[in-house]
Design a protein around this motif. Structure first.
Motif, PDB file in Angstrom:
ATOM      1  N   SER A 175      39.692  23.524  48.521  1.00 24.95           N
ATOM      2  CA  SER A 175      39.499  24.840  49.153  1.00 24.95           C
ATOM      3  C   SER A 175      40.234  25.917  48.373  1.00 24.95           C
ATOM      4  CB  SER A 175      39.988  24.818  50.602  1.00 24.95           C
ATOM      5  OG  SER A 175      39.157  24.022  51.404  1.00 24.95           O
ATOM      6  N   LEU A 176      41.400  25.592  47.846  1.00 25.25           N
ATOM      7  CA  LEU A 176      42.144  26.557  47.032  1.00 25.25           C
ATOM      8  C   LEU A 176      41.373  26.900  45.767  1.00 25.25           C
ATOM      9  CD1 LEU A 176      44.694  28.178  46.370  1.00 25.25           C
ATOM     10  CD2 LEU A 176      45.729  26.082  45.488  1.00 25.25           C
ATOM     11  N   LEU A 177      40.769  25.887  45.172  1.00 20.54           N
ATOM     12  CA  LEU A 177      39.954  26.149  43.970  1.00 20.54           C
ATOM     13  C   LEU A 177      38.773  27.045  44.327  1.00 20.54           C
ATOM     14  CD1 LEU A 177      39.980  22.595  42.340  1.00 20.54           C
ATOM     15  CD2 LEU A 177      41.160  24.651  41.527  1.00 20.54           C
ATOM     16  N   CYS A 178      38.216  26.820  45.510  1.00 24.94           N
ATOM     17  CA  CYS A 178      37.129  27.696  45.970  1.00 24.94           C
ATOM     18  C   CYS A 178      37.628  29.120  46.162  1.00 24.94           C
ATOM     19  CB  CYS A 178      36.541  27.170  47.282  1.00 24.94           C
ATOM     20  SG  CYS A 178      35.587  25.665  47.091  1.00 24.94           S
ATOM     21  N   ALA A 179      38.857  29.280  46.641  1.00 25.52           N
ATOM     22  CA  ALA A 179      39.416  30.623  46.812  1.00 25.52           C
ATOM     23  C   ALA A 179      39.580  31.300  45.452  1.00 25.52           C
ATOM     24  CB  ALA A 179      40.763  30.543  47.543  1.00 25.52           C
ATOM     25  N   LEU A 180      40.027  30.532  44.457  1.00 24.39           N
ATOM     26  CA  LEU A 180      40.189  31.094  43.110  1.00 24.39           C
ATOM     27  C   LEU A 180      38.828  31.488  42.534  1.00 24.39           C
ATOM     28  CD1 LEU A 180      42.848  28.540  41.827  1.00 24.39           C
ATOM     29  CD2 LEU A 180      43.192  31.010  42.001  1.00 24.39           C
ATOM     30  N   LEU A 181      37.867  30.615  42.717  1.00 23.83           N
ATOM     31  CA  LEU A 181      36.531  30.899  42.194  1.00 23.83           C
ATOM     32  C   LEU A 181      35.915  32.093  42.908  1.00 23.83           C
ATOM     33  CD1 LEU A 181      34.196  30.043  40.374  1.00 23.83           C
ATOM     34  CD2 LEU A 181      33.455  28.442  42.156  1.00 23.83           C
ATOM     35  N   ALA A 182      36.105  32.152  44.238  1.00 22.31           N
ATOM     36  CA  ALA A 182      35.564  33.274  45.004  1.00 22.31           C
ATOM     37  C   ALA A 182      36.191  34.581  44.548  1.00 22.31           C
ATOM     38  CB  ALA A 182      35.802  33.056  46.496  1.00 22.31           C
ATOM     39  N   GLY A 183      37.495  34.565  44.297  1.00 22.01           N
ATOM     40  CA  GLY A 183      38.172  35.767  43.819  1.00 22.01           C
ATOM     41  C   GLY A 183      37.616  36.224  42.483  1.00 22.01           C
ATOM     42  N   LYS A 224      35.548  39.667  41.856  1.00 21.67           N
ATOM     43  CA  LYS A 224      36.026  40.675  40.899  1.00 21.67           C
ATOM     44  C   LYS A 224      34.932  40.998  39.890  1.00 21.67           C
ATOM     45  CE  LYS A 224      39.830  41.841  37.926  1.00 21.67           C
ATOM     46  NZ  LYS A 224      41.154  41.516  37.423  1.00 21.67           N
ATOM     47  N   ARG A 225      34.268  39.957  39.446  1.00 19.51           N
ATOM     48  CA  ARG A 225      33.179  40.128  38.472  1.00 19.51           C
ATOM     49  C   ARG A 225      32.051  40.936  39.082  1.00 19.51           C
ATOM     50  NH1 ARG A 225      28.635  37.082  37.495  1.00 19.51           N
ATOM     51  NH2 ARG A 225      27.833  37.196  35.365  1.00 19.51           N
ATOM     52  N   ALA A 226      31.720  40.627  40.320  1.00 22.42           N
ATOM     53  CA  ALA A 226      30.631  41.342  40.995  1.00 22.42           C
ATOM     54  C   ALA A 226      31.006  42.805  41.201  1.00 22.42           C
ATOM     55  CB  ALA A 226      30.319  40.670  42.343  1.00 22.42           C
ATOM     56  N   ALA A 227      32.266  43.041  41.562  1.00 24.19           N
ATOM     57  CA  ALA A 227      32.710  44.423  41.768  1.00 24.19           C
ATOM     58  C   ALA A 227      32.585  45.229  40.472  1.00 24.19           C
ATOM     59  CB  ALA A 227      34.144  44.436  42.277  1.00 24.19           C
ATOM     60  N   ARG A 228      32.874  44.560  39.350  1.00 27.24           N
ATOM     61  CA  ARG A 228      32.792  45.251  38.054  1.00 27.24           C
ATOM     62  C   ARG A 228      31.344  45.529  37.700  1.00 27.24           C
ATOM     63  NH1 ARG A 228      32.029  42.726  33.424  1.00 27.24           N
ATOM     64  NH2 ARG A 228      32.746  40.735  34.272  1.00 27.24           N
ATOM     65  N   ILE A 229      30.480  44.535  37.874  1.00 28.99           N
ATOM     66  CA  ILE A 229      29.084  44.685  37.475  1.00 28.99           C
ATOM     67  C   ILE A 229      28.347  45.620  38.425  1.00 28.99           C
ATOM     68  CG2 ILE A 229      26.883  43.450  37.218  1.00 28.99           C
ATOM     69  CD1 ILE A 229      28.556  41.030  36.261  1.00 28.99           C
ATOM     70  N   LEU A 230      28.642  45.455  39.718  1.00 27.28           N
ATOM     71  CA  LEU A 230      27.944  46.252  40.707  1.00 27.28           C
ATOM     72  C   LEU A 230      28.585  47.611  40.918  1.00 27.28           C
ATOM     73  CD1 LEU A 230      27.339  43.480  43.403  1.00 27.28           C
ATOM     74  CD2 LEU A 230      25.680  44.402  41.779  1.00 27.28           C
ATOM     75  N   LYS A 231      29.735  47.773  40.301  1.00 24.51           N
ATOM     76  CA  LYS A 231      30.481  49.033  40.425  1.00 24.51           C
ATOM     77  C   LYS A 231      30.722  49.361  41.898  1.00 24.51           C
ATOM     78  CE  LYS A 231      28.692  50.984  36.147  1.00 24.51           C
ATOM     79  NZ  LYS A 231      27.343  50.588  35.804  1.00 24.51           N
ATOM     80  N   ARG A 232      31.291  48.408  42.596  1.00 28.12           N
ATOM     81  CA  ARG A 232      31.608  48.656  43.989  1.00 28.12           C
ATOM     82  C   ARG A 232      33.097  48.448  44.209  1.00 28.12           C
ATOM     83  NH1 ARG A 232      32.937  43.861  46.347  1.00 28.12           N
ATOM     84  NH2 ARG A 232      31.753  41.998  45.827  1.00 28.12           N
ATOM     85  N   GLY A 233      33.554  48.906  45.399  1.00 29.59           N
ATOM     86  CA  GLY A 233      34.957  48.764  45.764  1.00 29.59           C
ATOM     87  C   GLY A 233      35.235  47.394  46.332  1.00 29.59           C
ATOM     88  N   ASP A 234      36.506  47.149  46.552  1.00 32.91           N
ATOM     89  CA  ASP A 234      36.927  45.872  47.122  1.00 32.91           C
ATOM     90  C   ASP A 234      36.662  45.852  48.622  1.00 32.91           C
ATOM     91  OD1 ASP A 234      39.886  45.649  45.022  1.00 32.91           O
ATOM     92  OD2 ASP A 234      37.770  45.228  44.629  1.00 32.91           O
ATOM     93  N   GLY A 235      36.381  44.675  49.112  1.00 32.66           N
ATOM     94  CA  GLY A 235      36.204  44.529  50.549  1.00 32.66           C
ATOM     95  C   GLY A 235      37.519  44.707  51.301  1.00 32.66           C
ATOM     96  N   GLU A 236      37.405  45.195  52.496  1.00 35.60           N
ATOM     97  CA  GLU A 236      38.599  45.360  53.326  1.00 35.60           C
ATOM     98  C   GLU A 236      38.323  44.793  54.705  1.00 35.60           C
ATOM     99  OE1 GLU A 236      40.589  49.490  51.598  1.00 35.60           O
ATOM    100  OE2 GLU A 236      39.566  49.461  53.520  1.00 35.60           O
TER     101      GLU A 236
END
Lengths: 508, 370
Positions: free
Chosen positions: A217-225, A229-241
């Motif tokens: 599950s921790l590895l999944c958390a790292l992968l999800a992060g 981050k990659r999606a935020a960069r490509i999609l040019k969106r902000g971080d979820g809150e």
């Protein structure tokens, strides 16, 4: 209206930019954040985020006799393993959202909480291996620091990546994965323990298996992060809150109906979760069942809720009348406890009824808070209610263990029935208070839809800004976050608002 | 912790032994084993172990005159029904004496030898025992892993044995040796107790009964009760020995928490510290009864090769006349039940009345307004 045409132009411009970005992207669909397959791959990763958490939460219940024998502890000491999980969450409910929004960020927050879950389980495993009961407790406390907030992070990821009617499916899938984790734990931990032989090393070995799942599950958390981050960069969106806003002074303004709901919540859940923690030996001794059969029965509440929660959520959404459904669920739970306490009827009957009733109450109770409080107070209200729930679980878990040691299971069941009677009393009181007032808690779905339309007309006539323009996106996320915990299908009118808010989140 | 060999003594008079013939004989397939000893000139002794009644027992039947195995039979259906008496059908005119012995090991642990916390009770399972070392006067059953052996000897002399246990109404008496070799258990500073029940069954019928009860407040986590119930030939209950199996390691049980009843009717403890093998004896005698049930709790701890006396008696069972006493729910529990459900039902009824009145008032007010 002018504001409306302005926001429409902005959205058209954003959409045009997005289409350009999407056409410029070079890569496979699975790596393409614009493509649905990439989002569902992300979903798959986030589903396993809390799998380990739910798997190890009920490790003690699955190995109750082994814990007591190998660690040489009695029942009240055994229940401390549950109590110590709940104690930190009495306070973390208030600060968890703040930590993720303002201090750590969603990605690092999810990774930190997943790491706490993993470290906690590993410490417990070391404690079990060395026969150190205090170390096992320390591990459970560390695990508690991360467990609940990891679920918050999971939900925030969901709201950030998915929108509209997808959200129902996403929340349902996440909940089902979590419940599968609980069920798998109940059914496989004893065979794993037996495979290691007997004694401290066997208990430690079984808990290490839970630790390995937490590492996954921790590895999944790292992968999800990384994916986020990659999606935020490509999609040019902000971080979820999380969008959680806690204002403790709001507590002074909460109506009596909210406090009654708090009592219902605490009194109900203390009769379910501590019972599951202690029920294994109860089934073995009272009905002469072998441990594997008793484990199967004990896992039924979770199995049923994985299926019944979405179904009941849909039912409550379609019919309304939340309070009536809530009271019905409490009565059914009380009936199941009475069946288990006073008869020798096959325990499957009582547990199946309890599983359905638990799902019904969850779907009906929590949304009622949103009907009696304004949206800007919901964060505080839900945080407070959860804090009270954890406080109740922490205290009652210890008391339940003491009761089993000194007085037996009949007294324990009577204890739980008394709490359910209190919950029912408050539900009945709330029903009659609500009936004497506007009756909002027991409106049907048609009445609620009619009220929402009238509210919308009123806001248009008074020229109030659209919800999407101010903080509505954040407030919608607040509402969705708490409803998502119960996998309640989002009502149609809210799914429209979600599309607005999620669209802002993704396109920004 | 390894347990050294411990021996609980028995002193009996040995019958003259000339030549013994041992036969292993299974009259009820899969249900009972019988070891037959045929000795010229002395009453034959037969050892039976029951495995079809849901409870392991060791039984000895002795005859006052020699019989051949072909002259008696075993009533397997009676065995299947839970009877541990009149299972052996003896030839007409042959007097016999049947006794049943149940044994279980009870384990304690605790920081000091003065305070004991109940850990578990293990019923010695006859399925794991095999008959070995059969002589004319004794029979030894050894567990398949050779950790526990039970030896029974029969005192064929008339009169009451000078050693324990006592059988007041039988001409023969039993003694039991318990040899534990290499028995391993988890707790530190543990102590063991062995509980042996012997019954003499002259013209009595003894049956093993098992029942369940929802009320475990006097014996936490224990719902099943097993009773060795004796009745006379009219069906009247004579005496009983009842106990509840204890969940292994489930609770921290105080001695006062156990199922105890009729303790006042039991004789004072008869403690004999003289021997190397201390014994605590609890016996009960019932005037006019033809059945004696004797419960022997022998407690010993592991200090080297010696068994030491213990101050704690394991009350894992009850023995008394008639049927076992089944305690009712405590007043506190009943009151809590009544209060919880009663208040809830009252709230429903009162609230419903209030709602009806409220709606009627509103309807009246609306009609008046119109």
């Amino acid at each position: 209206m002018g504001g409306n045409s302005g926001s429409d132009d902005a959205k058209k411009e954003l959409k045009s930019t997005r289409d350009d970005d999407e056409s410029n992207y070079k890569g496979c669909n699975l790596c393409n954040p614009f493509h649905w397959s990439h989002r569902f791959m992300f979903l798959f990763v986030t589903c396993f985020l809390s799998f380990g958490n739910y798997f190890v939460y009920d490790n003690p219940a699955a190995l109750q006799d082994q814990f007591k024998e190998d660690l040489n502890i009695n029942t009240s000491q055994f229940m401390l393993t549950y109590s110590l999980y709940s104690w930190p969450n009495v306070f973390l409910c208030f600060v968890g959202g703040f930590l993720m929004d303002k201090v750590l960020g969603l990605r690092w927050g999810a990774i930190l909480f997943a790491a706490l879950v993993t470290v906690g389980q590993c410490v417990s495993a070391v404690g079990a291996q060395t026969g150190s009961y205090p170390l096992v407790l320390a591990g459970r406390f560390i695990f508690g620091l991360g467990g609940e907030n990891l679920a918050v992070a999971q939900n925030t990821y969901a709201v950030s990546w998915f929108k509209g009617k997808e959200l129902n499916m996403v929340f349902g899938l996440q909940l089902s994965f979590s419940r599968v984790g609980s069920t798998v734990n109940m059914n496989i931990m004893k065979p794993i323990y037996d495979a290691f032989g007997e004694g401290d090393h066997a208990l430690g070995g079984a808990l290490w298996i839970g630790g390995i799942i937490c590492v996954f599950s921790l590895l999944c958390a790292l992968l999800a992060g990384w994916l986020d981050k990659r999606a935020a960069r490509i999609l040019k969106r902000g971080d979820g809150e999380t969008g959680e806003v806690i204002q403790l002074k709001d507590i002074l303004d909460f109506p009596v109906s909210f406090w009654l709901m708090c009592v219902i919540c605490v009194a109900y859940y203390v009769a379910v979760f501590p019972f599951i923690g202690l029920a294994l030996t109860f089934y073995q001794q009272k009905w002469g069942l072998i441990q594997s059969t008793a484990s199967t029965i004990n896992s039924l509440v979770y199995v049923i809720s994985a299926v019944a929660s979405p179904a009941f959520g849909y039912l409550v959404d379609k019919t309304g009348r939340n309070l009536s459904w809530c009271i019905l669920g409490i009565i059914a739970t009380l009936f199941s406890h009475m069946l288990l306490a006073y008869t020798f009827v096959n325990p499957y009957a009582g547990v199946i009824v309890m599983g359905f009733a638990y799902s019904l109450v969850a779907c009906a109770l929590w949304p009622m808070v949103a009907y009696v409080l304004p949206e800007h107070q919901l964060g505080t209200a839900y945080g407070f209610m959860q804090a009270l729930q954890n406080l109740g679980l922490a205290v009652i878990s210890m008391v339940a263990g003491m009761i089993v040691d000194d007085n037996g299971y009949l007294w324990l069941e009577m204890f739980f029935c008394a709490w359910l009677c209190l919950s029912l009393l408050c539900g009945v009181l709330l029903f009659f208070m609500d009936a004497a007032g506007s009756g909002i808690l027991n409106w049907s779905a048609e009445e609620r839809a009619k009220q929402d339309k009238e509210e919308e007309k009123r806001s248009l006539l008074t020229n109030e800004p659209e919800p999407t323009q101010i903080l509505a996106a954040t407030n919608q996320q607040i509402r969705l976050r708490y409803m998502s915990r119960l996998n309640i299908p989002i009502p149609k009118e809210q799914s429209v608002a979600i599309r607005h808010s999620a669209g802002v989140g993704v396109l920004k | 912790m390894r347990v050294c060999v411990l021996v609980v003594t028995a002193v009996v008079a040995l019958a003259t032994c000339t030549q013994a013939t041992t036969q292993v004989y299974q009259p009820c397939a899969g249900q009972a084993d019988a070891v037959l000893l045929a000795q010229p000139g002395v009453p034959s002794q037969y050892v039976f172990t029951w495995s079809g009644v849901g409870l392991p027992t060791f039984g000895i039947t002795s005859f006052k005159q020699p019989v051949d195995a072909k002259d008696f039979s075993v009533n397997c259906s009676r065995l299947a029904e839970g009877y541990v008496s009149d299972v052996v059908v003896t030839p007409a005119g042959v007097e016999d004496h049947q006794s049943t012995t149940l044994a279980s090991l009870i384990e304690f642990s605790g920081p000091t030898l003065d305070k004991g916390e109940f850990v578990r009770r293990t019923i010695l399972d006859t399925l794991t025992f095999k008959p070995v070392n059969m002589t004319s006067s004794s029979a030894t059953l050894v567990s398949t892993d050779n950790l526990i052996a039970v030896t029974m000897e029969v005192n064929t002399k008339s009169g009451i044995s000078k050693t324990n246990p006592h059988n007041f109404f039988a001409t023969n008496s039993f003694s039991v040796d318990l040899v534990i070799s290499g028995y391993t258990y988890n707790s530190t500073k543990s102590r063991l107790a062995m509980e042996i029940v012997t019954t003499t069954l002259e013209r009595s019928v003894v049956r093993i009964e098992q029942s369940r009860d929802i009320n475990d407040e006097y014996s936490p986590s224990i719902f099943r009760r097993t009773t060795l119930q004796s009745t006379d030939n009219t069906g009247a209950n004579e005496a009983h020995h009842a106990w509840k199996p204890v969940v292994f390691g489930n609770t921290t049980r105080k001695s006062t928490n156990m199922t105890v009843s009729f303790i006042g009717e039991l004789a004072a403890l008869d403690y004999s510290p003289a021997n190397t093998y201390p014994q605590h004896i609890i016996t009960a005698s019932y005037d006019g009864a033809r059945t004696a049930m004797n419960v022997v709790n022998v407690t010993f701890s592991t200090k080297g090769d010696k068994a030491t006396a213990e101050k704690i008696i394991a009350w894992g069972s009850i023995v008394g006349p008639g049927k076992p006493f089944v305690p009712a729910m405590s007043t506190t529990l009943l009151a809590t039940n009544i209060t919880s459900y009663g208040v809830t039902i009252f709230a429903f009824i009162a609230g419903s009345i209030y709602l009806l009145v409220l709606r009627a008032t509103r309807a009246t007010h609306s009609s008046q307004t119109v």
